[in-house]
Each structure stands twice: as C-alpha cells, then as structure tokens.
Design a protein around this motif. Structure first.
Motif, PDB file in Angstrom:
ATOM      1  N   UNK A  55       0.848  -1.183   0.000  1.00 40.54           N
ATOM      2  CA  UNK A  55       0.000   0.000   0.000  1.00 40.54           C
ATOM      3  C   UNK A  55       0.889   1.240   0.000  1.00 40.54           C
ATOM      4  N   UNK A  56       0.603   2.144  -0.926  1.00 37.69           N
ATOM      5  CA  UNK A  56       1.336   3.408  -1.004  1.00 37.69           C
ATOM      6  C   UNK A  56       0.676   4.427  -0.083  1.00 37.69           C
ATOM      7  N   UNK A  57       1.530   5.228   0.548  1.00 38.34           N
ATOM      8  CA  UNK A  57       1.051   6.243   1.487  1.00 38.34           C
ATOM      9  C   UNK A  57       1.381   7.618   0.923  1.00 38.34           C
ATOM     10  N   UNK A  58       0.316   8.390   0.650  1.00 42.09           N
ATOM     11  CA  UNK A  58       0.446   9.697  -0.003  1.00 42.09           C
ATOM     12  C   UNK A  58      -0.010  10.784   0.956  1.00 42.09           C
ATOM     13  N   UNK A  59       0.856  11.754   1.179  1.00 46.69           N
ATOM     14  CA  UNK A  59       0.550  12.869   2.062  1.00 46.69           C
ATOM     15  C   UNK A  59       0.378  14.139   1.247  1.00 46.69           C
ATOM     16  N   UNK A  60      -0.738  14.827   1.464  1.00 46.61           N
ATOM     17  CA  UNK A  60      -0.958  16.135   0.864  1.00 46.61           C
ATOM     18  C   UNK A  60      -0.771  17.174   1.951  1.00 46.61           C
ATOM     19  N   UNK A  61       0.082  18.140   1.699  1.00 41.75           N
ATOM     20  CA  UNK A  61       0.356  19.180   2.682  1.00 41.75           C
ATOM     21  C   UNK A  61      -0.104  20.529   2.139  1.00 41.75           C
ATOM     22  N   UNK A  62      -0.816  21.262   2.985  1.00 42.32           N
ATOM     23  CA  UNK A  62      -1.278  22.594   2.596  1.00 42.32           C
ATOM     24  C   UNK A  62      -1.204  23.506   3.826  1.00 42.32           C
ATOM     25  N   UNK A  63      -1.812  24.669   3.726  1.00 44.19           N
ATOM     26  CA  UNK A  63      -1.739  25.619   4.838  1.00 44.19           C
ATOM     27  C   UNK A  63      -2.334  25.063   6.115  1.00 44.19           C
ATOM     28  N   UNK A  64      -3.567  24.620   6.056  1.00 45.88           N
ATOM     29  CA  UNK A  64      -4.229  24.147   7.270  1.00 45.88           C
ATOM     30  C   UNK A  64      -4.633  22.685   7.186  1.00 45.88           C
ATOM     31  N   UNK A  65      -4.478  22.065   6.040  1.00 41.91           N
ATOM     32  CA  UNK A  65      -4.858  20.677   5.880  1.00 41.91           C
ATOM     33  C   UNK A  65      -6.327  20.488   5.573  1.00 41.91           C
ATOM     34  N   UNK A  66      -7.067  21.582   5.501  1.00 41.37           N
ATOM     35  CA  UNK A  66      -8.508  21.467   5.275  1.00 41.37           C
ATOM     36  C   UNK A  66      -8.879  21.662   3.806  1.00 41.37           C
ATOM     37  N   UNK A  67      -8.152  22.505   3.104  1.00 39.85           N
ATOM     38  CA  UNK A  67      -8.519  22.774   1.711  1.00 39.85           C
ATOM     39  C   UNK A  67      -8.275  21.571   0.818  1.00 39.85           C
ATOM     40  N   UNK A  68      -7.478  20.641   1.260  1.00 38.96           N
ATOM     41  CA  UNK A  68      -7.190  19.465   0.440  1.00 38.96           C
ATOM     42  C   UNK A  68      -8.098  18.281   0.755  1.00 38.96           C
ATOM     43  N   UNK A  69      -8.984  18.410   1.718  1.00 39.94           N
ATOM     44  CA  UNK A  69      -9.815  17.262   2.106  1.00 39.94           C
ATOM     45  C   UNK A  69     -10.702  16.769   0.963  1.00 39.94           C
ATOM     46  N   UNK A  70     -11.249  17.670   0.170  1.00 38.29           N
ATOM     47  CA  UNK A  70     -12.057  17.255  -0.980  1.00 38.29           C
ATOM     48  C   UNK A  70     -11.182  16.550  -2.013  1.00 38.29           C
ATOM     49  N   UNK A  71      -9.984  17.064  -2.221  1.00 33.86           N
ATOM     50  CA  UNK A  71      -9.073  16.431  -3.168  1.00 33.86           C
ATOM     51  C   UNK A  71      -8.702  15.026  -2.686  1.00 33.86           C
ATOM     52  N   UNK A  72      -8.466  14.864  -1.394  1.00 29.48           N
ATOM     53  CA  UNK A  72      -8.179  13.542  -0.835  1.00 29.48           C
ATOM     54  C   UNK A  72      -9.339  12.591  -1.129  1.00 29.48           C
ATOM     55  N   UNK A  73     -10.551  13.047  -0.894  1.00 30.04           N
ATOM     56  CA  UNK A  73     -11.733  12.214  -1.160  1.00 30.04           C
ATOM     57  C   UNK A  73     -11.813  11.810  -2.626  1.00 30.04           C
ATOM     58  N   UNK A  74     -11.551  12.748  -3.513  1.00 34.72           N
ATOM     59  CA  UNK A  74     -11.597  12.455  -4.944  1.00 34.72           C
ATOM     60  C   UNK A  74     -10.498  11.472  -5.351  1.00 34.72           C
ATOM     61  N   UNK A  75      -9.332  11.604  -4.746  1.00 33.08           N
ATOM     62  CA  UNK A  75      -8.241  10.682  -5.025  1.00 33.08           C
ATOM     63  C   UNK A  75      -8.591   9.278  -4.530  1.00 33.08           C
ATOM     64  N   UNK A  76      -9.159   9.195  -3.336  1.00 38.15           N
ATOM     65  CA  UNK A  76      -9.538   7.895  -2.779  1.00 38.15           C
ATOM     66  C   UNK A  76     -10.615   7.231  -3.626  1.00 38.15           C
ATOM     67  N   UNK A  77     -11.554   8.025  -4.082  1.00 38.81           N
ATOM     68  CA  UNK A  77     -12.622   7.491  -4.934  1.00 38.81           C
ATOM     69  C   UNK A  77     -12.044   6.917  -6.226  1.00 38.81           C
TER      70      UNK A  77
END
Length: 101
Positions: free
Chosen positions: A1-23
C-alpha cells in the motif's frame, strides 16, 4: 500500500481532493492511504509517507521539504489546475507515476 501525504496551509482545503483521489483509487483497484495535513505537521511526520504532495499555495516550501527528506521520498507540487478543479484522478496518477520512478 502506497502512502500519499498532501500538505497545505491548514490541511482542510485538500480534504475534498483527498476524497476524490480515494474514490478514483477505489475505481481502479489501487490500495493507497491518502491524508491531508498542515505543512508544519507534515514536516514532522514525513518519514511515515512514501510521497509528499504540496498544495500550490505552499509551493514556496518545496526547497525546505526536499532538504529535509534528502531525496528519500519524492516531494512534488500539485498542479495548480488539477488542484483548482479537485481532479483526484490526475493528482493520484501523478503521485503513482512519481513513486514508480
């Protein structure tokens, strides 16, 4: 399993992108763990991940991240267009390609 970390200012603006990536990962049958967190937290836990993707708004810290990880893992900036469109497919494909190299 690959582990991918998205880093941004607060970690909240990327939550939708994380969901789309997981989907998309589920659609193509790829097992990944994807999480978003603020840059400061990501700097402290980078060893737990296979790749770090920086949000375009924090691209100015890429040099610092690359120095910290000393080429042990890839550090990339998410394409601004893909980030703006929350294109999980493109972002995941970019991460997976970088992990193959």
């Amino acid at each position: 399993m690959k582990k991918i970390l998205l880093a941004c200012n607060a970690g909240m603006s990327t939550s939708l992108l994380v969901s789309n990536m997981q989907k998309y990962a589920k659609e193509i049958g790829v097992e990944v763990m994807i999480e978003a967190m603020p840059v400061l937290q990501a700097e402290k836990s980078w060893q737990d991940w296979d790749i770090i993707l920086l949000g375009p708004q924090v691209r100015h810290v890429i040099g610092k991240f690359k120095e910290t990880v000393k080429e042990q893992i890839p550090v990339l900036v998410i394409d601004m267009r893909d980030y703006g469109l929350m294109n999980g497919k493109n972002v995941l494909n970019t991460a997976l390609k970088a992990l193959e190299e």
